[in-house]
Design a protein around this motif. Structure first.
Motif, PDB file in Angstrom:
ATOM      1  N   VAL A   1       0.879  -1.083  -0.069  1.00  0.00           N
ATOM      2  CA  VAL A   1       0.062   0.136  -0.093  1.00  0.00           C
ATOM      3  C   VAL A   1       0.696   1.265   0.182  1.00  0.00           C
ATOM      4  CG1 VAL A   1      -1.632   1.251   1.416  1.00  0.00           C
ATOM      5  CG2 VAL A   1      -1.834  -1.044   1.232  1.00  0.00           C
TER       6      VAL A   1
ATOM      7  N   SER B   1       2.541   1.493  -3.640  1.00  0.00           N
ATOM      8  CA  SER B   1       1.588   2.016  -4.579  1.00  0.00           C
ATOM      9  C   SER B   1       0.854   3.393  -4.302  1.00  0.00           C
ATOM     10  CB  SER B   1       0.422   0.940  -4.787  1.00  0.00           C
ATOM     11  OG  SER B   1      -0.048   0.618  -3.595  1.00  0.00           O
ATOM     12  N   THR B   2       0.640   3.744  -3.059  1.00  0.00           N
ATOM     13  CA  THR B   2       0.074   4.997  -2.706  1.00  0.00           C
ATOM     14  C   THR B   2       1.261   6.307  -3.288  1.00  0.00           C
ATOM     15  OG1 THR B   2      -0.871   4.326  -0.578  1.00  0.00           O
ATOM     16  CG2 THR B   2      -0.695   6.462  -1.101  1.00  0.00           C
TER      17      THR B   2
ATOM     18  N   LEU C   1      -4.806   4.588 -10.359  1.00  0.00           N
ATOM     19  CA  LEU C   1      -5.713   4.047  -9.070  1.00  0.00           C
ATOM     20  C   LEU C   1      -5.611   2.649  -9.052  1.00  0.00           C
ATOM     21  CD1 LEU C   1      -8.471   6.433  -8.331  1.00  0.00           C
ATOM     22  CD2 LEU C   1      -6.129   6.040  -6.845  1.00  0.00           C
TER      23      LEU C   1
ATOM     24  N   LEU D   1      -3.711   0.165  -6.666  1.00  0.00           N
ATOM     25  CA  LEU D   1      -3.795  -0.043  -5.491  1.00  0.00           C
ATOM     26  C   LEU D   1      -4.364  -1.472  -5.028  1.00  0.00           C
ATOM     27  CD1 LEU D   1      -5.057   3.432  -3.969  1.00  0.00           C
ATOM     28  CD2 LEU D   1      -3.324   2.233  -2.886  1.00  0.00           C
TER      29      LEU D   1
ATOM     30  N   SER E   1      -1.834  -4.060  -6.080  1.00  0.00           N
ATOM     31  CA  SER E   1      -0.634  -4.269  -5.041  1.00  0.00           C
ATOM     32  C   SER E   1      -1.331  -5.042  -3.791  1.00  0.00           C
ATOM     33  CB  SER E   1      -0.133  -3.102  -4.731  1.00  0.00           C
ATOM     34  OG  SER E   1      -1.034  -2.014  -3.830  1.00  0.00           O
TER      35      SER E   1
END
Lengths: 166, 502
Positions: free
Chosen positions: B371, B374-375, B399, B402, B405
């Motif tokens: 997280v 990917s964020t 997006l 998210l 991942s």
């Protein structure tokens, strides 16, 4: 059984207190090297505003100061070593820590080395290698005399073992 | 270990054996090999002559000519001999060197013949001693007659005179079945081919100053794509890449593994033979074998395939062609892979036994990592959208990372596991390439226990077993502190007890 409650204790010996200075100087060298691109940038863009340079400079100063104060202290608390009749055991690192244990019977070489900064503080490091490329045990910041003693001891013990240690 | 001794200082090792030479047929092969390297300068010269700018090419040709001459000389300056205790290689023109390898240090013998070698009935023999392989110091005999190479191979590893031909009984453990080729497209080796082609293409374009857009088909297809809406164009290109990759991967599979055969000799060696055009035959001494690795790349795992790699001292796990040395089974049905791996190590339990999972703390670490990464990536894309006016659909597409991942994190958590069978340490991890390592416990020559700040907060350790073979170290990631200690103590008794406190 004690197997469930037993914990691995840290190795017995601390490194020399002079290692604090050794690590500080090493960190200082790193931060000075990092200063070079900043200076180049400053010259390359001399007509621009000075604010970005000041910000980067302050950040550099803060990080360098914190690193040079905290890291050596932390390392000094972590770095430990021990050599018994059957094994070598080291603990290194600060944020990320690592304990390495190798049986004497699998040790292949014992090296001692003194870099320029280490010589400044009468220190030496000892590296114990095994047949695995992933397994060298390095003890940084030993007093030079201790390092020589350790190398002698280990060499004698390793000499008593047989086999090709793979 | 390879020791290099200059001739004049050389102590008389032993005498009696005759110095042998490479096959004279290599005189024909070497110039052609050198020529292959000259193709690009040659093309550059041909095109350059027309455009009046071919200096670099001429230079390269000149240097290549010298290379060919040296290739000829190599035949006259290279000789080798096999004595009862040593293999000696003498080479060099101005600087004569003798390479002496003690025979009991020989760990692998590799016999390779590429197409050219095969036309002339030749082979290249590489004697591996482990440590120095990387530095290219090993004994390499390029250009022995195929028969002589085969004899030498037998002589070196089975320690029997060349005369006793084929008395060694051998058991075939696995042989390629044509049906396995269906796993070819899932190996992605074709991506490498695309990379190589792309590299070659751009080099050609560079050296010959051709404008690609002026070539008919390229021009037409670019026009065609330019007329489509962007998403359609992207899909079309992706489809083309996928089809090409699948075809190239299958081709690669056939080229590498045609006629694949894994056999075991009575004398205690494993023998791998494979290849369509370039044939390669590798021999691994079983006493050097430390374990096996069952590897399942994501795509291959999706179609229930797996491959098997040997963990042996003297065989580093390399990339690309290097890796070829340790492969025990090409991508094949998982059941076959497990079977072959079990036969090789002589025990099935380590490969089939249930593994101890690493629990929710390890899973949480996987999730946090996925997280976070990917964020950050999504935020970077958002910054581009806001500051550099990139289109908004880029952000919406980003997006997707998210949930993807998170799926990856879940799969990675599911893969985590370890176990201790009688004499075997088993560890499994990885998602994009899931690997199950089976390592003999007496091959563990040290432990590294690493902890990051975050790991210490939740009481997890990464236990790393170091070993002399294969990848050199095999990790059990994010295992509970006490469990790490238990495994380390049980696998190597009599080592850790002295460092324990209650």
């Amino acid at each position: 059984m004690t197997a469930d409650t037993a914990r691995l204790r840290p190795p017995a010996h601390r490194v020399s207190p002079r290692a604090l200075w050794y690590w500080t100087v090493k960190a200082a060298v790193l931060w000075i090297v990092l200063l070079v691109p900043q200076v180049i940038w400053w010259f390359a863009d001399s007509d621009g505003a000075s604010l970005p340079h000041v910000i980067v400079g302050v950040v550099w100063l803060l990080l360098a100061a914190v690193h040079m104060v905290v890291m050596p202290q932390w390392r000094y608390r972590v770095h430990r070593w021990e050599a018994t009749d059957t094994a070598v055991y080291t603990q290194t690192g600060w944020l990320n820590q690592e304990r390495r244990i190798a049986p004497i019977s699998r040790v292949q070489t014992v090296d001692s080395e003194r870099g320029p900064i280490e010589q400044l503080f009468k220190l030496a490091n000892v590296t114990v290698t095994t047949a695995s490329a992933a397994g060298p045990l390095k003890i940084d910041g030993l007093a030079a005399a201790d390092a020589d003693q350790l190398v002698t001891d280990l060499t004698t013990r390793v000499g008593r073992t047989t086999g090709d240690a793979t | 270990m390879t020791t290099t001794v200059d001739v004049e200082e050389e102590a008389p090792v032993d005498t009696g054996a005759d110095w042998r030479r490479l096959s004279p047929r290599m005189l024909a092969v070497h110039p052609v090999m050198e020529l292959r390297r000259l193709i690009f300068p040659l093309i550059a010269v041909l095109i350059g002559v027309q455009s009046g700018d071919g200096d670099a090419g001429w230079w390269a040709l000149g240097i290549g000519g010298i290379g060919i001459a040296l290739g000829f000389l190599r035949y006259f300056t290279t000789s080798y001999r096999i004595t009862p205790i040593h293999v000696q290689l003498r080479r060099g023109l101005f600087r004569r060197r003798t390479l002496t390898v003690p025979r009991d240090r020989i760990r692998t013998v590799d016999v390779t013949s590429n197409v050219l070698h095969r036309v002339f009935g030749l082979a290249r023999v590489t004697v591996g001693t482990g440590q120095t392989d990387k530095k290219n110091h090993g004994v390499k005999l390029d250009g022995l007659a195929a028969g002589a190479a085969e004899n030498l191979h037998r002589e070196l590893l089975h320690r029997s005179p060349a005369a006793e031909e084929d008395v060694q009984p051998e058991t075939v453990l696995a042989a390629l079945r044509p049906a396995w080729i269906r796993y070819g497209p899932f190996t992605l080796s074709g991506l490498v081919a695309i990379g190589v082609l792309f590299g070659l293409g751009s080099r050609l374009v560079n050296e010959s100053h051709v404008d690609l857009t002026e070539i008919g088909p390229v021009h037409d297809s670019m026009d065609y794509l330019a007329d489509r809406p962007l998403p359609v164009a992207i899909l079309l290109v992706a489809a083309a890449v996928i089809v090409f990759t699948a075809v190239a991967s299958t081709g690669g599979y056939i080229l590498s593994f045609w006629n694949f055969r894994l056999s075991r000799h009575e004398s205690g060696t494993l023998h791998v033979r494979r290849g369509l055009l370039t044939t390669r035959s590798t021999t691994i001494e079983e006493r050097r074998l430390r374990g096996v690795e069952l590897s399942e790349p994501l795509l291959l795992r999706a179609v229930r395939g797996a491959r098997v790699i040997a963990i042996a001292t003297g065989l580093r796990v390399g990339r690309g062609a290097e890796r070829g040395g340790s492969i025990l089974l090409p991508p094949a049905p998982r059941a076959v892979a497990v079977d072959v791996a079990a036969t090789v190590i002589g025990e099935a339990e380590p490969l089939t036994m249930a593994l101890t999972t690493h629990g929710p703390r390890a899973s949480l670490r996987r999730l946090t990592r996925a997280v976070t990464v990917s964020t950050v990536l999504v935020l970077v894309v958002l910054a581009f959208v806001l500051l550099a006016s990139a289109p908004w659909w880029a952000f919406w597409t980003a997006l997707v990372m998210l949930p993807l991942s998170m799926l990856l994190a879940r799969d990675r958590s599911a893969a985590l596991g370890h176990a201790l069978a009688e004499d075997w340490l088993v560890s499994r991890h990885g998602s994009l390439v899931r690997r199950r390592y089976v390592l003999r416990t007496d091959a563990v020559i040290g432990w590294n226990l690493t902890t990051s700040v975050f790991q210490r907060r939740v009481g997890l350790t990464t236990l790393v077993a170091t070993t002399a073979g294969g990848r050199q170290s095999y990790a059990i990631p994010d295992v509970d502190d006490a469990e790490a200690l238990r495994v380390a103590r049980a696998a190597v008794p009599g080592l850790l007890h002295q460092f324990l406190v209650d």
